[in-house]
Design an enzyme around this catalytic site. Structure first.
Site, PDB file in Angstrom:
ATOM      1  N   HIS A 153       0.828  -1.218   0.000  1.00 52.00           N
ATOM      2  CA  HIS A 153       0.000   0.000   0.000  1.00 52.00           C
ATOM      3  C   HIS A 153       0.860   1.266   0.000  1.00 52.00           C
ATOM      4  O   HIS A 153       1.617   1.526   0.940  1.00 52.00           O
ATOM      5  CB  HIS A 153      -0.920   0.047   1.216  1.00 52.00           C
ATOM      6  CG  HIS A 153      -1.701   1.331   1.297  1.00 52.00           C
ATOM      7  ND1 HIS A 153      -2.753   1.612   0.450  1.00 52.00           N
ATOM      8  CD2 HIS A 153      -1.556   2.435   2.082  1.00 52.00           C
ATOM      9  CE1 HIS A 153      -3.226   2.817   0.726  1.00 52.00           C
ATOM     10  NE2 HIS A 153      -2.520   3.345   1.703  1.00 52.00           N
TER      11      HIS A 153
ATOM     12  N   GLU B   2      -8.453   3.834  10.271  1.00 54.74           N
ATOM     13  CA  GLU B   2      -7.096   4.382  10.404  1.00 54.74           C
ATOM     14  C   GLU B   2      -7.080   5.560  11.382  1.00 54.74           C
ATOM     15  O   GLU B   2      -6.296   5.591  12.320  1.00 54.74           O
ATOM     16  CB  GLU B   2      -6.601   4.871   9.033  1.00 54.74           C
ATOM     17  CG  GLU B   2      -5.250   5.618   9.116  1.00 54.74           C
ATOM     18  CD  GLU B   2      -4.855   6.274   7.803  1.00 54.74           C
ATOM     19  OE1 GLU B   2      -5.698   6.355   6.889  1.00 54.74           O
ATOM     20  OE2 GLU B   2      -3.683   6.715   7.709  1.00 54.74           O
TER      21      GLU B   2
HETATM   22 ZN    ZN Z   1      -2.976   5.337   2.177  1.00 54.70          ZN
END
Ligand code: ZN
Length: 345
Positions: free
Chosen positions: A31, A177
């Site tokens: 990622h 996140e």
């Molecule tokens: Zn990211």
């Protein structure tokens, strides 16, 4: 017969020496955002980072020049397989034409206002079909990345998952996140709501956790790769395991932006496959998955062995991108291998 004895039997003429190193095929960076590579490394609060990233994008900093710089940094760190989130058509063209690079280029879609969903869906479908015609055998594949559960409205999320299914595209989503992401989804309040107030004007909270919300919408059933996953509880991890989703862990970015610590032991207990990613150069000092592995070893201490984390960096990363892991055979050049030396505590 143990593993060493089996190796002795297969390779009786091999020289033996003891070592604390692990030799494995090249690591995967599962990622990143290569088109953010000219953004300066901006550690600090997550909210402030988002404001800086939006300003950098508006100032024209996100594009082909940045992606070229990112590609050079990726190559320098020995990576040949990457999961990259792409927000610019010219960057998509660049990546799909790139020799000696494999992985997935995920087209990013953002649209929190449900009224925009039909238009954005048509636009995404048209673009993705065009990108698919640019794919080359052996090169990168086209994927789709609805940005996050709160930056993409429910009808748009459902529609994008349908498009991904019909075009057989791999999916990748940022989930759980940000500090405050759970509060935002549960009650529509908290620091993330305050930071994104304008953009989330027409977005309504589901009252669930971000993961439960995706499950409820039918998104998890499409087995997207889930990036970050730090603000999760046991029920979330159980849902992810049941759906068979792979997770990408980005320890350095999470530390830099003051996010929560990835609950490695919970994911391990539920048998979830975990890959490693660096995220962009805006929240990570470099694009090296080996450095990400070193940070993960330090972060998790006794909860995760260095060898388990090597598995994540190599096979877990490939699994996150829906690919077979690279293999190294007898007679292949030595530089096809990565040497992993666990830090001594
Ligand atoms: Zn990211």
């Amino acid at each position: 017969m143990d593993a060493v004895e089996r190796l002795r039997e297969r390779f009786p003429d091999a020289e033996e020496r003891s070592s604390t190193e692990v030799l494995a095929p090249r690591a995967v960076n599962a990622h990143t955002h290569l088109d953010l590579s000219t953004m300066p490394f901006t550690p600090g609060a997550y909210d402030a980072f988002i404001v800086a990233a939006i300003a950098h994008t508006r100032a024209g900093g996100r594009g082909v020049e940045a992606a070229r710089r990112g590609l050079a940094a990726l190559r320098a760190s020995g990576v040949r397989t990457v999961g990259d989130v792409v927000a610019d058509e010219a960057v998509m063209a660049l990546l799909l034409a790139e020799p000696e690079l494999s992985g997935v280029a995920y087209w990013e879609v953002i649209g929190p206002d449900p009224a925009d969903a039909p238009r954005l869906l048509d636009q995404a479908r048209e673009r993705l079909q065009r990108f698919l015609s640019w794919q080359r055998p052996g090169g990168m594949r086209v994927g789709l990345s609805p940005h996050a559960p709160h930056t993409v409205s429910a009808p748009l999320l459902r529609g994008l998952v349908q498009v991904a299914r019909s075009l057989r595209l791999p999916l990748q989503i940022h989930v759980a996140e940000a500090p405050g992401e759970r509060a935002l989804h549960a009650t529509g309040t908290g620091p993330l709501r305050a930071a994104l107030a304008g953009a989330l004007r027409d977005w309504r909270p589901s009252g669930m956790s971000p993961v439960a919300y995706l499950d409820d919408l039918g998104v998890l059933a499409a087995r997207p790769t889930l990036v970050h996953m730090v603000e999760v509880d046991e029920d979330d991890v159980r849902r992810v395991a049941r759906a068979g989703c792979v997770v990408v862990h980005c320890p350095r970015s999470n530390t830099a932006l003051g996010c929560a610590t990835f609950p490695w032991a919970t994911f391990a207990r539920h048998g979830v496959s975990v890959g490693l990613g660096t995220d962009s150069l805006g929240s990570s000092p470099d694009l090296s998955p080996v450095e990400e592995w070193r940070a993960a070893v330090a972060m998790h201490g006794g909860a995760a062995s260095p060898a388990q984390l090597v598995w994540s960096a190599v096979k877990g990363g490939a699994r996150a991108l829906g690919m077979r892991p690279e293999t190294v055979r007898r007679g292949d050049p030595f530089d096809a291998l990565t040497t992993w030396v666990a830090p001594v505590h």
